[in-house]
Scaffold this active site. Structure first.
Site, PDB file in Angstrom:
ATOM      1  N   LYS A   9       8.060  41.431   9.752  1.00  0.00           N
ATOM      2  CA  LYS A   9       7.484  42.577   9.030  1.00  0.00           C
ATOM      3  C   LYS A   9       8.279  42.845   7.764  1.00  0.00           C
ATOM      4  CE  LYS A   9      10.895  45.742   9.837  1.00  0.00           C
ATOM      5  NZ  LYS A   9      11.802  46.226   8.832  1.00  0.00           N
ATOM      6  N   GLY A 105      16.439  42.281   8.030  1.00  0.00           N
ATOM      7  CA  GLY A 105      15.579  43.429   7.708  1.00  0.00           C
ATOM      8  C   GLY A 105      14.114  43.126   7.900  1.00  0.00           C
ATOM      9  N   GLY A 109      14.388  40.022  15.596  1.00  0.00           N
ATOM     10  CA  GLY A 109      14.684  40.161  17.025  1.00  0.00           C
ATOM     11  C   GLY A 109      13.606  40.972  17.731  1.00  0.00           C
ATOM     12  N   ASP A 143      11.766  49.362  16.767  1.00  0.00           N
ATOM     13  CA  ASP A 143      10.728  48.605  16.043  1.00  0.00           C
ATOM     14  C   ASP A 143       9.842  47.776  16.984  1.00  0.00           C
ATOM     15  OD1 ASP A 143      11.512  49.494  13.578  1.00  0.00           O
ATOM     16  OD2 ASP A 143      12.548  47.646  12.993  1.00  0.00           O
TER      17      ASP A 143
HETATM   18  P1  ATP Z   1      15.389  45.127  11.850  1.00  0.00           P
HETATM   19  O1  ATP Z   1      14.562  44.812  10.655  1.00  0.00           O
HETATM   20  O2  ATP Z   1      14.595  45.501  13.077  1.00  0.00           O
HETATM   21  O3  ATP Z   1      16.517  46.075  11.569  1.00  0.00           O
HETATM   22  P2  ATP Z   1      16.798  42.685  11.430  1.00  0.00           P
HETATM   23  O4  ATP Z   1      15.758  41.762  10.876  1.00  0.00           O
HETATM   24  O5  ATP Z   1      17.697  43.333  10.423  1.00  0.00           O
HETATM   25  O6  ATP Z   1      16.102  43.790  12.322  1.00  0.00           O
HETATM   26  P3  ATP Z   1      17.323  40.884  13.529  1.00  0.00           P
HETATM   27  O7  ATP Z   1      16.984  39.548  12.960  1.00  0.00           O
HETATM   28  O8  ATP Z   1      16.360  41.496  14.461  1.00  0.00           O
HETATM   29  O9  ATP Z   1      17.698  41.921  12.388  1.00  0.00           O
HETATM   30  O10 ATP Z   1      18.739  40.724  14.197  1.00  0.00           O
HETATM   31  C1  ATP Z   1      19.558  41.806  14.557  1.00  0.00           C
HETATM   32  C2  ATP Z   1      20.496  41.354  15.652  1.00  0.00           C
HETATM   33  O11 ATP Z   1      19.738  41.198  16.858  1.00  0.00           O
HETATM   34  C3  ATP Z   1      21.108  39.986  15.373  1.00  0.00           C
HETATM   35  O12 ATP Z   1      22.401  40.122  14.874  1.00  0.00           O
HETATM   36  C4  ATP Z   1      21.094  39.257  16.703  1.00  0.00           C
HETATM   37  O13 ATP Z   1      22.367  39.093  17.245  1.00  0.00           O
HETATM   38  C5  ATP Z   1      20.283  40.149  17.659  1.00  0.00           C
HETATM   39  N1  ATP Z   1      19.171  39.410  18.300  1.00  0.00           N
HETATM   40  C6  ATP Z   1      18.919  39.392  19.598  1.00  0.00           C
HETATM   41  N2  ATP Z   1      17.841  38.621  19.875  1.00  0.00           N
HETATM   42  C7  ATP Z   1      17.398  38.140  18.712  1.00  0.00           C
HETATM   43  C8  ATP Z   1      16.313  37.272  18.362  1.00  0.00           C
HETATM   44  N3  ATP Z   1      15.499  36.754  19.276  1.00  0.00           N
HETATM   45  N4  ATP Z   1      16.152  36.990  17.059  1.00  0.00           N
HETATM   46  C9  ATP Z   1      16.983  37.535  16.128  1.00  0.00           C
HETATM   47  N5  ATP Z   1      18.023  38.335  16.411  1.00  0.00           N
HETATM   48  C10 ATP Z   1      18.238  38.651  17.691  1.00  0.00           C
END
Ligand code: ATP
Length: 296
Positions: A9, A105, A109, A143
């Site tokens: 997203k 972002g 996950g 989220d």
């Molecule tokens: P958001 O936009 O919801 O804040 P994000 O994109 O910044 O999320 P993610 O890629 O979701 O961040 O990763 C955040 C943390 O979640 C990572 O540091 C990782 O250790 C943990 N994590 C656990 N499972 C997963 C997964 N399947 N994919 C990515 N990160 C994961």
């Protein structure tokens, strides 16, 4: 075997309105699915009825990079939430093809967790509704309910209160992420140190979407979290500058960053921007994509 796409997203607008007594922030954001996704495959296997939870859930991947495939992975956590619903003597093996950059972002996950809930529901014919999956998913992350629903949504509360909006008209996007990742927790915590950060026009964004006004959407892109992430990660401003130079109609950081996305009115210009970023910029991940409905 069942396969599901777990879509990333972006936030077309992201505002923080305040803080709840429990420390969570109250947000008001316009969420949008984009055509960049991980792929999760689900297979059931037979196992003894006495087996431990960890042995009923197997997570594998041949391209998860640095990401742990252990019990801290959101896919594992999502599967564990449903393990009591598994048929007796059955386990699930989930294979992850990871394409969405981590800690970027883009809810990489959360979307994997959401896809795991959907996939297991379908694999074992559990018959759980989207609403039930959202109730389970919100315990994995704010989220996750949005990622279960997908498309164009207004998210309020801590991000879990969803209102469906009109589908955004299809927008051509260039998405770029510098090498470093940013912790969502760090960004929200540091926002509190700023007295009066600039608030985006979320209602104006919603109106532009309802009117399918692409220029209005590009003009109203706004994210209060840039206040924290841009000084902490100068590459964000550099990438934004390059995209603006390349003729983007609008450029914004997504979520807590450091991923930047930009809206282009034509595909050729977007391709030139991709080339420019790949050629000489701090971006380590660059792709051209588009907004989409998030349907499988
Ligand atoms: P958001 O936009 O919801 O804040 P994000 O994109 O910044 O999320 P993610 O890629 O979701 O961040 O990763 C955040 C943390 O979640 C990572 O540091 C990782 O250790 C943990 N994590 C656990 N499972 C997963 C997964 N399947 N994919 C990515 N990160 C994961």
């Amino acid at each position: 075997m069942i396969k599901r796409k777990a879509y990333a997203k972006i936030n077309l607008a992201l505002d923080v309105l305040g803080k709840y007594p429990n420390g969570y922030h109250e947000v008001k954001m316009v969420m949008q699915t984009i055509d960049l996704y991980d792929v999760l495959s689900f297979e059931s296997f037979d196992c003894s009825t006495e087996i431990q939870i960890e042995d009923r859930i197997r997570l594998v991947s041949d391209n998860s990079g640095e990401l742990s495939l252990g019990t801290d992975n959101l896919i594992y956590k999502a599967a564990a939430k449903l393990v009591d619903y598994f048929p007796a003597g059955k386990g699930v093996k989930i294979s992850l093809e990871k394409n969405i950059p981590v800690a970027a972002g883009m809810a990489g996950g959360s979307t994997d967790g959401a896809a795991a809930l959907h996939g297991i529901n379908e694999l074992f014919g559990l018959g759980l509704s989207d609403e039930q999956l959202c109730d389970i998913g919100v315990n994995l992350g704010a989220d996750v309910p949005y990622c279960i629903m997908g498309g164009t949504m207004l998210a309020e509360g801590i991000g879990e209160k969803l209102t469906k909006l009109a589908d955004t008209p299809e927008l051509t996007l260039v998405v770029a992420k510098p090498e470093m990742g940013v912790s969502t927790k760090y960004v929200y915590e540091h926002l509190d140190a700023y007295d009066n950060p600039p608030h985006p026009d979320v209602d104006g964004m919603i109106q532009a979407i309802e009117q399918a006004d692409k220029t209005g959407i590009a003009d109203r892109l706004g994210n209060i979290l840039e206040t924290v992430t841009v000084p902490a990660c100068p590459e964000v401003a550099q990438i934004k500058g390059i995209l603006a130079e390349q003729g983007a109609d609008g450029v914004l950081m997504s979520g807590s960053g450091p991923t930047v996305f930009s809206v282009f009115s034509d595909v050729e210009k977007a391709q030139k921007a991709v080339d420019a970023l790949k050629n000489d910029s701090p971006a380590k991940f660059v792709c051209m994509t588009k907004t989409c409905s998030g349907k499988q």
